[in-house]
Design a protein around this motif. Structure first.
Motif, PDB file in Angstrom:
ATOM      1  N   THR A  90      -8.635   4.509  -0.516  1.00 19.01           N
ATOM      2  CA  THR A  90      -8.793   3.119  -0.097  1.00 19.01           C
ATOM      3  C   THR A  90      -7.473   2.573   0.455  1.00 19.01           C
ATOM      4  O   THR A  90      -7.435   1.948   1.512  1.00 19.01           O
ATOM      5  N   TRP A  91      -6.394   2.806  -0.293  1.00 15.81           N
ATOM      6  CA  TRP A  91      -5.076   2.327   0.131  1.00 15.81           C
ATOM      7  C   TRP A  91      -4.642   2.995   1.430  1.00 15.81           C
ATOM      8  O   TRP A  91      -4.091   2.350   2.312  1.00 15.81           O
ATOM      9  N   LEU A  92      -4.923   4.280   1.547  1.00 14.06           N
ATOM     10  CA  LEU A  92      -4.557   5.004   2.764  1.00 14.06           C
ATOM     11  C   LEU A  92      -5.343   4.476   3.959  1.00 14.06           C
ATOM     12  O   LEU A  92      -4.789   4.308   5.051  1.00 14.06           O
ATOM     13  N   GLY A  93      -6.622   4.176   3.751  1.00 10.76           N
ATOM     14  CA  GLY A  93      -7.431   3.594   4.828  1.00 10.76           C
ATOM     15  C   GLY A  93      -6.875   2.252   5.283  1.00 10.76           C
ATOM     16  O   GLY A  93      -6.840   1.953   6.486  1.00 10.76           O
ATOM     17  N   LYS A  94      -6.434   1.456   4.342  1.00 11.86           N
ATOM     18  CA  LYS A  94      -5.858   0.155   4.684  1.00 11.86           C
ATOM     19  C   LYS A  94      -4.547   0.340   5.448  1.00 11.86           C
ATOM     20  O   LYS A  94      -4.277  -0.393   6.411  1.00 11.86           O
ATOM     21  N   LEU A  95      -3.743   1.331   5.060  1.00 12.89           N
ATOM     22  CA  LEU A  95      -2.507   1.598   5.789  1.00 12.89           C
ATOM     23  C   LEU A  95      -2.791   2.068   7.210  1.00 12.89           C
ATOM     24  O   LEU A  95      -2.075   1.691   8.140  1.00 12.89           O
TER      25      LEU A  95
ATOM     26  N   MET B 292      -0.254  12.678   4.822  1.00 12.96           N
ATOM     27  CA  MET B 292      -0.402  12.258   3.426  1.00 12.96           C
ATOM     28  C   MET B 292      -1.821  12.565   2.937  1.00 12.96           C
ATOM     29  O   MET B 292      -2.006  13.042   1.817  1.00 12.96           O
ATOM     30  N   ALA B 293      -2.817  12.329   3.769  1.00 13.45           N
ATOM     31  CA  ALA B 293      -4.205  12.616   3.394  1.00 13.45           C
ATOM     32  C   ALA B 293      -4.396  14.108   3.174  1.00 13.45           C
ATOM     33  O   ALA B 293      -5.072  14.517   2.221  1.00 13.45           O
ATOM     34  N   GLN B 294      -3.783  14.922   4.003  1.00 10.21           N
ATOM     35  CA  GLN B 294      -3.909  16.372   3.849  1.00 10.21           C
ATOM     36  C   GLN B 294      -3.194  16.842   2.586  1.00 10.21           C
ATOM     37  O   GLN B 294      -3.675  17.759   1.907  1.00 10.21           O
ATOM     38  N   THR B 295      -2.080  16.230   2.265  1.00  9.10           N
ATOM     39  CA  THR B 295      -1.354  16.593   1.057  1.00  9.10           C
ATOM     40  C   THR B 295      -2.217  16.377  -0.176  1.00  9.10           C
ATOM     41  O   THR B 295      -2.244  17.181  -1.092  1.00  9.10           O
ATOM     42  N   ILE B 296      -2.937  15.277  -0.196  1.00  5.11           N
ATOM     43  CA  ILE B 296      -3.785  14.935  -1.339  1.00  5.11           C
ATOM     44  C   ILE B 296      -5.222  15.429  -1.130  1.00  5.11           C
ATOM     45  O   ILE B 296      -6.054  15.349  -2.006  1.00  5.11           O
ATOM     46  N   GLN B 297      -5.497  15.951   0.043  1.00  6.78           N
ATOM     47  CA  GLN B 297      -6.812  16.466   0.408  1.00  6.78           C
ATOM     48  C   GLN B 297      -7.884  15.386   0.400  1.00  6.78           C
ATOM     49  O   GLN B 297      -8.915  15.482  -0.263  1.00  6.78           O
ATOM     50  N   ILE B 298      -7.568  14.311   1.127  1.00 10.90           N
ATOM     51  CA  ILE B 298      -8.513  13.207   1.320  1.00 10.90           C
ATOM     52  C   ILE B 298      -8.749  13.086   2.819  1.00 10.90           C
ATOM     53  O   ILE B 298      -7.823  13.151   3.601  1.00 10.90           O
TER      54      ILE B 298
ATOM     55  N   TYR C 192       0.829  -1.203   0.000  1.00 12.74           N
ATOM     56  CA  TYR C 192       0.000   0.000   0.000  1.00 12.74           C
ATOM     57  C   TYR C 192       0.866   1.257   0.000  1.00 12.74           C
ATOM     58  O   TYR C 192       0.556   2.224  -0.690  1.00 12.74           O
ATOM     59  N   ASN C 193       1.934   1.219   0.753  1.00 14.03           N
ATOM     60  CA  ASN C 193       2.840   2.366   0.799  1.00 14.03           C
ATOM     61  C   ASN C 193       3.444   2.627  -0.586  1.00 14.03           C
ATOM     62  O   ASN C 193       3.524   3.776  -1.034  1.00 14.03           O
ATOM     63  N   ALA C 194       3.850   1.577  -1.276  1.00 11.68           N
ATOM     64  CA  ALA C 194       4.421   1.723  -2.619  1.00 11.68           C
ATOM     65  C   ALA C 194       3.380   2.289  -3.585  1.00 11.68           C
ATOM     66  O   ALA C 194       3.698   3.151  -4.420  1.00 11.68           O
ATOM     67  N   LEU C 195       2.150   1.833  -3.476  1.00 10.13           N
ATOM     68  CA  LEU C 195       1.086   2.347  -4.336  1.00 10.13           C
ATOM     69  C   LEU C 195       0.855   3.843  -4.097  1.00 10.13           C
ATOM     70  O   LEU C 195       0.684   4.616  -5.047  1.00 10.13           O
ATOM     71  N   LEU C 196       0.871   4.251  -2.831  1.00  9.74           N
ATOM     72  CA  LEU C 196       0.695   5.666  -2.514  1.00  9.74           C
ATOM     73  C   LEU C 196       1.835   6.508  -3.065  1.00  9.74           C
ATOM     74  O   LEU C 196       1.615   7.569  -3.668  1.00  9.74           O
ATOM     75  N   GLU C 197       3.063   6.041  -2.869  1.00 14.41           N
ATOM     76  CA  GLU C 197       4.230   6.793  -3.336  1.00 14.41           C
ATOM     77  C   GLU C 197       4.231   6.916  -4.856  1.00 14.41           C
ATOM     78  O   GLU C 197       4.535   7.989  -5.392  1.00 14.41           O
ATOM     79  N   CYS C 198       3.886   5.861  -5.554  1.00  6.62           N
ATOM     80  CA  CYS C 198       3.828   5.916  -7.029  1.00  6.62           C
ATOM     81  C   CYS C 198       2.748   6.886  -7.494  1.00  6.62           C
ATOM     82  O   CYS C 198       2.955   7.649  -8.442  1.00  6.62           O
TER      83      CYS C 198
END
Length: 106
Positions: free
Chosen positions: A80-85, A99-105, A52-58
């Protein structure tokens, strides 16, 4: 760790890149392929936080290279990935919140 180094070297365009002649479109295409390959791992390994971390970084790197906002589909997957993390790695809640604030989620 080595894969992460190679990926960051290709996507960030560091001062001494291993692939200096890649266009932004080629970098984004490479990231799309990485996201697809890494997502395939989720079929068998749904409880590994590093996936999940790799997916977020990509996804973040792809948005940064494209200098645009994240597409709606990517934003949904990112959430979804962030919630799982958050579930798998509660000790780093501050990081996930940032990370959520950076992407505004939320």
């Amino acid at each position: 760790v080595y894969h992460q180094y190679l990926l960051s070297n290709i996507t960030d365009g560091s001062s001494d890149p291993i692939a200096p002649n890649l266009t932004d479109e080629q970098r984004i295409s490479y990231l799309d392929e990485e996201i697809e390959e890494i997502s395939d791992l989720l079929e068998d390994y749904q409880d590994i936080k590093w996936i999940y971390n790799a997916l977020l970084e990509c996804t973040i790197s792809k948005a940064r290279i494209g200098s645009s906002n994240m597409e709606a589909d990517s934003r949904t997957e990112f959430g979804t990935w962030l919630g799982k993390l958050r579930e798998l790695d509660p000790q780093r809640q501050g990081r996930w919140e940032d990370m959520a604030q950076t992407i505004q989620i939320s």
